[in-house]
Design a protein around this motif. Structure first.
Motif: not given
Length: 198
Positions: A1-11, A147-152
């Motif tokens: 699962m990708p590590r969530v950082t301030a730069s990767t959050r898309l929500h 932020y979400l797990p893959p496969g959603i």
């Protein structure tokens, strides 16, 4: 699962539901679930008629995102126990939950949360009479959100909520995102509701 950082959050940014722009608001059927200050676990157990399970995706020490650090009032970056789970009802993935527990909070009554395994966090939290909860904030998510797990897979935005809980002054952050199977369940329940007339 990708590590969530301030730069990767898309929500979208977390904010109180009443502050959402008119063009970006959740379905009315979700309002009571997003706003409910009681135990989500208890409501899901009731909705599933006891067919409820917790699937642990990961539980590890890591740095929370900058946004999470701010929500927790952390003055400097520090590792936390980050726990991500899927809450399942009727064997379907209903909710993705992410808990961020600063190591400084994992003492006293909270120390056993280091080994929560597949026990629901909410069952413990809402059994504590001294529990304090911040106002609930909500956000929307796309299927490809880091932020979400893959496969959603979803064709419309998913909605989640989060708040900071504190016990004896020790905070932890809990977010919960309602997944497509949960929204399908709500729509199915609505379609079976009897139609009444005045």
């Amino acid at each position: 699962m990708p590590r969530v950082t301030a730069s990767t959050r898309l929500h979208s940014p977390w904010r109180p539901r009443h502050q959402l722009p008119l063009r970006n608001r959740p379905s009315p059927c979700l309002h009571s679930w997003l706003d409910d200050e009681g135990s989500l676990t208890a409501r899901l157990v009731g909705l599933s008629k006891g067919q409820f399970q917790v699937e642990v995706l990961r539980q590890q020490l890591a740095l929370p995102s900058r946004d999470e650090q701010q929500a927790l009032g952390m003055k400097r970056p520090a590792r936390a126990l980050i726990r991500e789970v899927i809450l399942r009802g009727h064997h379907q993935p209903w909710v993705f939950a992410r808990s961020v527990l600063p190591l400084s909070s994992l003492s006293g009554k909270l120390r056993h949360l280091r080994k929560q395994r597949n026990r629901p966090l909410g069952a413990f939290l809402f059994s504590q009479p001294q529990l304090v909860r911040s106002p609930i904030a909500v956000a929307s998510f796309n299927a490809d959100d880091a932020y979400l797990p893959p496969g959603i897979a979803c064709s419309t935005p998913l909605w989640g909520r989060r708040s900071v809980f504190a016990l004896d002054g020790k905070p932890l952050l809990v977010s919960e995102v309602f997944l497509p199977a949960f929204c399908d369940q709500l729509r199915s329940n609505d379609s079976r509701s009897p139609i009444t007339t005045d």
